[in-house]
Enzyme design. Sequence first.
Site, short mmCIF file in Angstrom:
data_model
loop_
_atom_site.label_atom_id
_atom_site.label_comp_id
_atom_site.label_asym_id
_atom_site.label_seq_id
_atom_site.Cartn_x
_atom_site.Cartn_y
_atom_site.Cartn_z
N SER A 1 0.88 -1.17 0.00
CA SER A 1 0.00 0.00 0.00
C SER A 1 0.91 1.22 0.00
O SER A 1 1.88 1.29 0.77
CB SER A 1 -0.93 -0.01 1.21
N GLU A 2 0.61 2.18 -0.87
CA GLU A 2 1.61 3.21 -1.19
C GLU A 2 1.87 4.20 -0.06
O GLU A 2 2.82 4.97 -0.13
CB GLU A 2 1.25 3.94 -2.49
#
Lengths: 232, 220
Positions: free
Chosen positions: B46-47
């Site tokens: 997840s960025e």
Amino acid sequence: MIKKTVLNASEACKDIKNGATIMLGGFGLCGIPENCIEALVNMKINRLICISNNAGVDDFGLGYLLKHKQIKKMISSYVGENEEFERQMLSGELEVDLIPQGSLAERCRAAGAGIPAFYTPAGFGTEVSEGKEVRAFNGKPHILETALNADFAIVKAWKGDTAGNLIYKGTARNFNPLMAMAGKITIAEVEELVAPGDLDPNQIHTPGIFVQRIFEGSNYEKRIEQRTINEK
Amino acid sequence: MGIDKIGIAKRIAQELKNGWYVNLGIGIPTLVANYIPKDINVEFQSENGILGMGPFPAEKNVDADLINAGKQTITALPGAVYFDSSMSFAMIRGKHVQLTVLGAMEVSENGDIANWKIPGKMVKGMGGAMDLVASAENIIVAMMHTNKKGESKLLENCSLPLTGVNCVKKIVTNLAVLNILPNGGFELLERAPGVTVEEIKYATKGKLIVNSSKIPEMQL
């Protein structure tokens, strides 16, 4: 040892003036410098240019500063979840510069690392690339993005020592280490401030050289935006 | 008509390959994690800064310092790691993440995607979407074939401001699975159960390429 410890957020922020450019760490409400945001509200300074990935919610995070009309311009990647923000943006009271998230992060890092600009593929062919230099590398077009500097960077860490070394927790790390590098003056608020030697040097995320002022914050609310539970 | 959001997520889950690192966007893409085949091992990135993201937490394990890019509370699996946003997008732009799954408002027949802005409406921002689509080796778009007004979202050219150009490789909708061909055009690979090729043609405004007289149904 170089003295960096200050008493609290008001002392740490005391020389931030109207019109200052300030970076604030955090992703959503995760890892935001709650104490310093409150201090900025109490100082009633305005026309601030704020660089932060998001703009908080109506009554928390950067939303506090927006509510009191203290922000002139926001530089962010995503600014949903905030009605007052929307109102000020549509009425033209608030300028907004939207930047792809990876470019925002790298522009902070570049500033701290002494790199004035870099090429990235992100945003090529979109309105983000308008007016920017384009250059192809290995046949693929890239756009030139410049470093983002700030008068002050305000970051939040989990633990810190009086030498300014910082350790973050979980995904509260996000933009904090990058902004810590980019501020002319970097203020760190931490949940627990310890003596030098109490942190394992192997585990430090932000070396103290990037931090000019540090204090132990209090009354962290750590509000959750999307409390999502596994019902199973 | 066609399959629902869960059906789309199930079909995309079949695209995952063993050993891949995968970034799932908000909405339908998030559901993909629930349908990974048992013999496939992947890790989710997840960025905002985690690799090895696990399911949503039980109430007692909620941690304000542990969220995904949709700002939802999550858990970390054994072997997970946290990192800063620059490192996160190094993984993405550096092609260390093998697959990105995201939603879209429009996709064009040459692989352009529009998913961040509607002129005249409140602009929330692109977040990490432009970085993700500019670099990913594989981008699968998960979306409904038509919008709420019944208009096709698969177009010759996007009408909305673009998020990226020439980047989408595959689309899974409620009606069909389609490839985007290197020289342009939506190649029809599979139909949703009970949906005819004619119905897909009708719902696709861009160039639809049907290379076979027998287009198979999705196996869900």
